[in-house]
Design an enzyme around this catalytic site. Structure first.
Site, mmCIF file in Angstrom:
data_model
loop_
_atom_site.group_PDB
_atom_site.id
_atom_site.type_symbol
_atom_site.label_atom_id
_atom_site.label_comp_id
_atom_site.label_asym_id
_atom_site.label_seq_id
_atom_site.Cartn_x
_atom_site.Cartn_y
_atom_site.Cartn_z
ATOM 1 N N GLN A 1 -5.031 -1.683 9.436
ATOM 2 C CA GLN A 1 -4.878 -2.990 8.801
ATOM 3 C C GLN A 1 -5.443 -4.079 9.712
ATOM 4 O O GLN A 1 -5.160 -4.118 10.910
ATOM 5 C CB GLN A 1 -3.386 -3.246 8.497
ATOM 6 C CG GLN A 1 -3.113 -4.515 7.709
ATOM 7 C CD GLN A 1 -3.674 -4.495 6.285
ATOM 8 O OE1 GLN A 1 -3.831 -3.442 5.679
ATOM 9 N NE2 GLN A 1 -3.989 -5.664 5.756
ATOM 10 N N LYS B 1 0.844 -1.207 0.000
ATOM 11 C CA LYS B 1 0.000 0.000 0.000
ATOM 12 C C LYS B 1 0.878 1.256 0.000
ATOM 13 O O LYS B 1 0.587 2.225 -0.712
ATOM 14 C CB LYS B 1 -0.958 -0.019 1.204
ATOM 15 C CG LYS B 1 -2.082 -1.047 1.043
ATOM 16 C CD LYS B 1 -2.917 -1.261 2.299
ATOM 17 C CE LYS B 1 -3.890 -2.417 2.067
ATOM 18 N NZ LYS B 1 -4.722 -2.733 3.254
ATOM 19 N N ASP C 1 -11.242 2.494 3.443
ATOM 20 C CA ASP C 1 -11.494 1.053 3.308
ATOM 21 C C ASP C 1 -12.979 0.773 3.040
ATOM 22 O O ASP C 1 -13.341 -0.314 2.600
ATOM 23 C CB ASP C 1 -11.112 0.323 4.612
ATOM 24 C CG ASP C 1 -9.771 -0.394 4.524
ATOM 25 O OD1 ASP C 1 -9.392 -0.784 3.406
ATOM 26 O OD2 ASP C 1 -9.130 -0.576 5.576
HETATM 27 N N1 GUN Z 1 -6.859 -7.058 5.829
HETATM 28 C C1 GUN Z 1 -7.102 -7.773 4.697
HETATM 29 N N2 GUN Z 1 -7.658 -6.996 3.759
HETATM 30 C C2 GUN Z 1 -7.773 -5.764 4.291
HETATM 31 C C3 GUN Z 1 -8.258 -4.523 3.784
HETATM 32 O O1 GUN Z 1 -8.737 -4.403 2.658
HETATM 33 N N3 GUN Z 1 -8.199 -3.472 4.644
HETATM 34 C C4 GUN Z 1 -7.707 -3.577 5.890
HETATM 35 N N4 GUN Z 1 -7.708 -2.495 6.667
HETATM 36 N N5 GUN Z 1 -7.248 -4.718 6.392
HETATM 37 C C5 GUN Z 1 -7.267 -5.802 5.593
#
Ligand code: GUN
Length: 292
Positions: free
Chosen positions: A96, A52, A119
């Site tokens: 996350q 990211k 998100d």
């Molecule tokens: N863990 C797995 N996929 C995601 C996601 O799309 N966003 C976040 N914040 N955590 C994750």
């Protein structure tokens, strides 16, 4: 049969975003800023967050990574969320997941200001998505819509079967595929308790598989000419790989692919689109596109 190249599509979209950011900054606007909170040292989460941050660089965004040990208390983590809510330079942020067991993920998600929830996990964004209002749409379903659109795959009036009912993929995907402004399809959601699941799949023009069971969708479940979207990314042991594992989709690719008109590979299909859509949401956050 055409392979849907998520990797190439994601690269193209990131280039489009970078170009737009260049214009914004050249016109005196603010560079979009994404922050991420990472708790602990989970291998998968480390990789996702690293990717990211790299994607932010590719798009010309500012990024901030805040790391905490997995001993952080829920109270302290909520205080960090609150700091980001109040930080005027931060346009959007993510926490996350998964979080350590002593922290309520739901509580943390609900503590995020929905106007910065890139998100799209906050109930306000989920609710607005469900009734077709402008909002942050979570990255995986948004990425799938983008792939269907960019490959000119007709969805209106088609029969779409979604395998899986998770909050992150199955449920929002079903909402979006049924809505007139997005999929405009006839949607069936199947899950572990569904009867006649194979029969439902055989009638589908589009199958979106998101159950996390490697090779679950076999050739006998697929109609000739169907479109297959594989969201599965299960790590299975593979001694031939340096990492010791490979990513396996929910679809038995070798036998299914000859039957369909379009298919996403694993890896290189839906996966690369997910981070790319987080970038799109961050750009929207920077532009205050949905909320002031
Ligand atoms: N863990 C797995 N996929 C995601 C996601 O799309 N966003 C976040 N914040 N955590 C994750």
């Amino acid at each position: 049969m055409q392979i849907i190249d998520g990797k190439a599509t994601a690269a193209q979209i990131k280039a489009e975003i970078a170009e737009e950011v260049k214009q914004i900054v050249a016109n005196g606007g603010k560079r979009p800023h994404l922050a991420a909170i990472l708790v602990g040292h989970d291998g998968g989460s480390e990789t996702y967050v690293r990717n990211k941050v790299l994607a932010c660089e590719a798009c010309g965004f500012k990024s901030t990574l805040l790391r905490f040990e997995d001993t952080i208390s829920e109270e302290d983590l909520l205080a960090e969320v609150d700091k980001l809510n109040r930080d005027e330079d931060v346009d959007g942020f993510i926490v996350q997941l998964p979080l350590p067991a002593h922290i309520s993920e739901q509580k943390v998600i609900e503590a995020i200001d929905y106007r910065k929830d890139v998100d799209g996990f906050h109930p306000i964004n989920v609710g607005r998505m469900a009734i077709g209002l402008p909002c942050y749409i979570s990255a995986t379903p948004k990425g799938i819509l983008e792939l269907l659109w960019r490959y000119h795959i007709e969805t209106s009036g088609k029969k779409c079967v979604i395998l899986g009912r998770s909050n992150i993929v199955g449920k929002p995907m079903a909402q979006l595929m049924m809505q007139k402004q997005y999929g405009d399809a006839t949607v069936t959601v199947c899950h572990s308790r569904s009867r006649d699941l194979k029969k439902e799949c055989r009638e589908a023009d589009i199958i979106i598989a998101a159950i996390g069971r490697p090779d679950f969708v076999t050739a006998d479940m697929v109609k000739d000419g169907a479109t297959i979207i594989d969201v599965g990314t299960t790590r299975v042991p593979d001694a031939t790989k340096k990492s010791g594992f490979r990513l396996n989709g929910d679809v038995k690719y070798d036998e299914v692919s000859p039957k369909c008109s379009f298919i996403t590979p694993v890896p290189g299909g839906v996966g690369p689109m997910t981070i790319c859509m987080l970038m799109k949401n961050t750009l929207s956050a920077g532009k205050k596109e949905f909320y002031r």
